[in-house]
Design an enzyme around this catalytic site. Sequence first.
Site, PDB file in Angstrom:
ATOM      1  N   ASP A 184       0.802  -1.220   0.000  1.00  0.00           N
ATOM      2  CA  ASP A 184       0.000   0.000   0.000  1.00  0.00           C
ATOM      3  C   ASP A 184       0.839   1.277   0.000  1.00  0.00           C
ATOM      4  OD1 ASP A 184      -2.298  -1.466  -0.119  1.00  0.00           O
ATOM      5  OD2 ASP A 184      -2.597  -1.514   2.037  1.00  0.00           O
TER       6      ASP A 184
ATOM      7  N   TYR B  26      -9.979  -1.478   3.091  1.00  0.00           N
ATOM      8  CA  TYR B  26      -9.427  -1.411   4.443  1.00  0.00           C
ATOM      9  C   TYR B  26      -9.172   0.012   4.915  1.00  0.00           C
ATOM     10  CZ  TYR B  26      -8.337  -5.931   6.488  1.00  0.00           C
ATOM     11  OH  TYR B  26      -8.430  -7.126   7.113  1.00  0.00           O
TER      12      TYR B  26
HETATM   13 NI    NI Z   1      -7.068  -7.991   7.818  1.00  0.00          NI
END
Ligand code: NI
Length: 631
Positions: free
Chosen positions: A276, A360
């Site tokens: 990321d 997320y």
């Molecule tokens: Ni996770």
Amino acid sequence: MRRCGFSAGNGRCRSAAASFRLPLHEPSKAQVLASDGNTRVDREAFIIVLDNARQESYHGVVSLTRQKVRSWERIPNAQPPIAIDEFVGCEAACKRDPEFQAALRRRGITDVETVIVDPWSAGAYEDDQGRRLVRALTFARFSPTDNAYAHPIDNLVTIVDLNEMKVLRIDDYGVVPVPQIPGNYGADDTKAPVQLKALEIHQPDGPSFEIDGQSVRWERWQFRIGFTPREGLVLYTIGFEDQGRLRSILYRASLSEMVVPYGDVSPVHSHKNAFDGGKYNIGALANSLELGCDCLGVIRYFDATLAGSDGSPVVIRNAICMHEEDYGILWKHVDFRIEQTEVRRSRRLVVSWITTVGNYEYGLFWYFYQDGSLEFEVKLTGILSVGALKRGETSKYGQVLNADGLYAPIHQHFFNLRLDVDIDGVTNSMYEIDIERESAGGHNPEKNGFYARATVLQRELEAQRTVDALKGRFWRIVNPHTMNSVGEPVGYRLIPGSNTVMFADSAASIAKRATFATKNLWVTPYAEQERYAAGDYPNQHPGGAGLPEWTLANRSIEETDLVLWYTIGSNHVARLEDWPVMPVMYTGFMLRPDGFFNDNPAMDVAPSHHHGHGHGHVHVNGQGTSHDRKS
Ligand code: NI
């Protein structure tokens, strides 16, 4: 070529080039440390240019002060991070592709506009690595505000070339029915919300921090705040004032890389490789806390100014949040013989930001404590990366979440922190501390003996370490030239929290590309160009870059300027309770003074004032707490 790269006004290239720059090319550490605060330094920008037409990328440094290009070169064998407008372009490219539409129809989805497409990085799995590729995954929305992650379209991978913005190939591994049960989580979706009485934090005299530009003073701490698209929040020149003298602790601290390896062996999940930091520019995905702050009290925000992919400025309002928190007891003792109690409350300064990477959320929090401790904590929340199994099936590689076969594969989250430590100056050494049982013999007559054994780490290859909770393992960074009151070098401890390392085989592509996650601690001598644990451009990189490459030189790490690379790992064996939005999971580490001070540096904290009852301040056992819930 050179002109094409950085000159956004050049008509020939403007339409072909998507450029994004890292706004600041930092001045050298030597320059900063020599500065008295008034020294003028050249303002420089670090620029990445992607020439979509030529399918080439370049990076360079431009002096804004001198209006000159200082360096310029082609980026070989890798791809710059995926920009936000490429997310949008990728989704549109999929939706207009007839084969993609046909694959959806095979799954009963006739309106292509109802799906969302997430551009997962291609990793190093494709044959044609010269192209700028993503492996797009698709989810369905059954209403305009539906949570699409509740409806994964599993076994469907769309390979998209981001330079040409077109679908190259559809990998369809067979239809799995799309889970239908909604996973919506808005306030309107919650039945009978549980109401609590108001809890308010008052700071009638304002906060205790002082801010001058990017510089912060709080209690005895001083530091500076920065923000980059790749790392997000960066803290610089962190020091603690000790008897009128500012003593350095960290020169620079940032998130250097992240990766999320998945354990499922299926063709969809086994190729997931979310770096990321270097692949999605996690800082550019920071939340604007203007839209809803997650903290209580008197809050000071900092904006982040980044560059859009056309080079124009993009401001993320309120990207960084700073506030104070009461943190319970700092220290306490009761002398029962004289009936004297001394207690001090702990106040901590919190500097945080939150980023949303597709499904997320990661909250990245730094805490400054009055006893000279620093803590880094990641708060993991958001929505699981899911797939689907056929109804009634289970898998050893993950957890079925509902009766429709919604499925969350096992995975790990790794965060590498680059910590340029300067413990009371730049010259530092590093020790590993293990607690050992004393050997049997006359010197240990009661066989009770145990002790903390310190081993110096001399070279890079012996400083690739893992945690060992059963040995109580921690690390100590010392300045060998500055002694404390007992004649020992001053130091700080790096204390692990819960931690893990990568489970994937060392021959796996993900292990070669994210080798930083195979160890918890790496130590290198400071080198200006060594910034990112998995190398400068992990997107589609075949592996071996960054820490494994640099440390092959096995440089000395004794009595020199040290950089610690601490990897935090968190295993995520999904639970039903992680759906639809996961309650925060915490992980992190601490830096605590270890002989840095001559005694507890928080003895000077003033006692707190007592608040009387009757003003709503403290009602612990009073009548105010026993009302029934009314909901
Ligand atoms: Ni996770």
